[in-house]
Design a protein around this motif. Structure first.
Motif, mmCIF file in Angstrom:
data_model
loop_
_atom_site.group_PDB
_atom_site.id
_atom_site.type_symbol
_atom_site.label_atom_id
_atom_site.label_comp_id
_atom_site.label_asym_id
_atom_site.label_seq_id
_atom_site.Cartn_x
_atom_site.Cartn_y
_atom_site.Cartn_z
ATOM 1 N N GLU A 4 46.232 33.967 30.243
ATOM 2 C CA GLU A 4 44.872 33.569 30.608
ATOM 3 C C GLU A 4 44.782 33.170 32.075
ATOM 4 O OE1 GLU A 4 41.652 30.198 29.334
ATOM 5 O OE2 GLU A 4 42.848 31.100 27.742
ATOM 6 N N SER A 5 45.762 32.422 32.570
ATOM 7 C CA SER A 5 45.717 32.019 33.981
ATOM 8 C C SER A 5 45.980 33.208 34.898
ATOM 9 C CB SER A 5 46.693 30.879 34.261
ATOM 10 O OG SER A 5 48.018 31.266 33.995
ATOM 11 N N LEU A 6 46.774 34.189 34.438
ATOM 12 C CA LEU A 6 46.983 35.402 35.222
ATOM 13 C C LEU A 6 45.670 36.161 35.362
ATOM 14 C CD1 LEU A 6 48.672 37.547 36.678
ATOM 15 C CD2 LEU A 6 49.225 38.496 34.428
ATOM 16 N N ILE A 7 44.961 36.317 34.257
ATOM 17 C CA ILE A 7 43.665 37.010 34.298
ATOM 18 C C ILE A 7 42.709 36.265 35.224
ATOM 19 C CG2 ILE A 7 41.669 37.777 32.940
ATOM 20 C CD1 ILE A 7 44.355 39.339 32.493
ATOM 21 N N ASP A 8 42.647 34.942 35.102
ATOM 22 C CA ASP A 8 41.774 34.143 35.970
ATOM 23 C C ASP A 8 42.138 34.337 37.443
ATOM 24 O OD1 ASP A 8 40.353 33.157 33.821
ATOM 25 O OD2 ASP A 8 41.424 31.244 33.756
ATOM 26 N N ALA A 9 43.429 34.440 37.733
ATOM 27 C CA ALA A 9 43.876 34.634 39.114
ATOM 28 C C ALA A 9 43.480 36.003 39.651
ATOM 29 C CB ALA A 9 45.391 34.453 39.198
ATOM 30 N N LEU A 10 43.330 36.980 38.767
ATOM 31 C CA LEU A 10 42.991 38.337 39.190
ATOM 32 C C LEU A 10 41.484 38.587 39.294
ATOM 33 C CD1 LEU A 10 45.639 40.374 37.183
ATOM 34 C CD2 LEU A 10 45.607 39.914 39.645
ATOM 35 N N LEU A 11 40.677 37.688 38.754
ATOM 36 C CA LEU A 11 39.223 37.887 38.783
ATOM 37 C C LEU A 11 38.668 38.089 40.197
ATOM 38 C CD1 LEU A 11 38.026 35.416 35.998
ATOM 39 C CD2 LEU A 11 38.362 37.897 35.822
ATOM 40 N N LEU A 50 42.262 42.698 32.952
ATOM 41 C CA LEU A 50 43.347 42.970 32.005
ATOM 42 C C LEU A 50 44.093 44.242 32.396
ATOM 43 C CD1 LEU A 50 41.641 42.117 28.604
ATOM 44 C CD2 LEU A 50 43.648 40.981 29.573
ATOM 45 N N CYS A 51 43.368 45.265 32.799
ATOM 46 C CA CYS A 51 44.006 46.507 33.244
ATOM 47 C C CYS A 51 44.806 46.278 34.519
ATOM 48 C CB CYS A 51 42.958 47.583 33.468
ATOM 49 S SG CYS A 51 42.140 48.131 31.959
ATOM 50 N N LEU A 52 44.248 45.510 35.438
ATOM 51 C CA LEU A 52 44.958 45.201 36.675
ATOM 52 C C LEU A 52 46.226 44.402 36.383
ATOM 53 C CD1 LEU A 52 45.098 45.330 39.747
ATOM 54 C CD2 LEU A 52 43.585 43.325 39.830
ATOM 55 N N ALA A 53 46.137 43.470 35.460
ATOM 56 C CA ALA A 53 47.312 42.685 35.069
ATOM 57 C C ALA A 53 48.380 43.572 34.445
ATOM 58 C CB ALA A 53 46.912 41.582 34.091
ATOM 59 N N ASP A 54 47.952 44.509 33.622
ATOM 60 C CA ASP A 54 48.901 45.429 32.980
ATOM 61 C C ASP A 54 49.652 46.245 34.036
ATOM 62 O OD1 ASP A 54 49.591 48.211 31.747
ATOM 63 O OD2 ASP A 54 49.311 46.906 30.011
ATOM 64 N N GLU A 55 48.926 46.806 34.988
ATOM 65 C CA GLU A 55 49.570 47.605 36.035
ATOM 66 C C GLU A 55 50.448 46.736 36.928
ATOM 67 O OE1 GLU A 55 51.078 50.306 38.640
ATOM 68 O OE2 GLU A 55 50.414 50.522 36.570
ATOM 69 N N THR A 56 49.985 45.539 37.262
ATOM 70 C CA THR A 56 50.781 44.629 38.081
ATOM 71 C C THR A 56 52.074 44.251 37.369
ATOM 72 O OG1 THR A 56 48.746 43.767 39.074
ATOM 73 C CG2 THR A 56 50.725 42.420 39.309
ATOM 74 N N ASN A 57 51.983 43.983 36.087
ATOM 75 C CA ASN A 57 53.157 43.653 35.294
ATOM 76 C C ASN A 57 54.131 44.837 35.259
ATOM 77 O OD1 ASN A 57 54.670 41.928 33.526
ATOM 78 N ND2 ASN A 57 53.997 43.228 31.832
ATOM 79 N N ARG A 58 53.598 46.033 35.066
ATOM 80 C CA ARG A 58 54.437 47.233 35.018
ATOM 81 C C ARG A 58 55.131 47.465 36.361
ATOM 82 N NH1 ARG A 58 57.504 48.935 31.706
ATOM 83 N NH2 ARG A 58 56.029 47.985 30.308
ATOM 84 N N MET A 59 54.443 47.156 37.458
ATOM 85 C CA MET A 59 55.060 47.244 38.796
ATOM 86 C C MET A 59 56.282 46.351 38.878
ATOM 87 S SD MET A 59 51.969 46.872 41.603
ATOM 88 C CE MET A 59 53.040 45.914 42.627
#
Length: 84
Positions: A4-11, A50-59
């Motif tokens: 949740e905090s990761l998503i908030d940070a990416l907003l 959420l999509c940005l977090a997924d790609e960032t995590n995969r990186m």
């Protein structure tokens, strides 16, 4: 950092991408989610985050650069991917 905090940070990054001429596909996705899929503006931004977090995590996991094509593919799966 939890999910949740990761998503908030990416907003803020997503909001910047929506306005940027360099990422027109993000605005197209945002518009589609709000106008055609019925998400609220906040829900649409969170879905994109959420999509940005997924790609960032995969990186991070794969130790590679940001894959813009993969990010676009993830955006194309919205909103269906939210139901998984």
């Amino acid at each position: 950092m939890n999910d949740e905090s990761l998503i908030d940070a990416l907003l803020p990054a997503v909001k910047q991408q929506i306005e940027s001429a360099e990422t027109p596909y993000v605005k197209v996705t945002y518009t589609r989610l709000v106008e055609q899929e019925g998400l609220s503006p906040d829900e649409a931004v969170e879905a994109i985050a959420l999509c940005l977090a997924d790609e960032t995590n995969r990186m991070y996991i794969d130790k590679r650069d940001f894959d813009q094509n993969r990010y676009q593919e993830l955006l194309c799966t919205l909103p269906e991917s939210l139901e998984e």
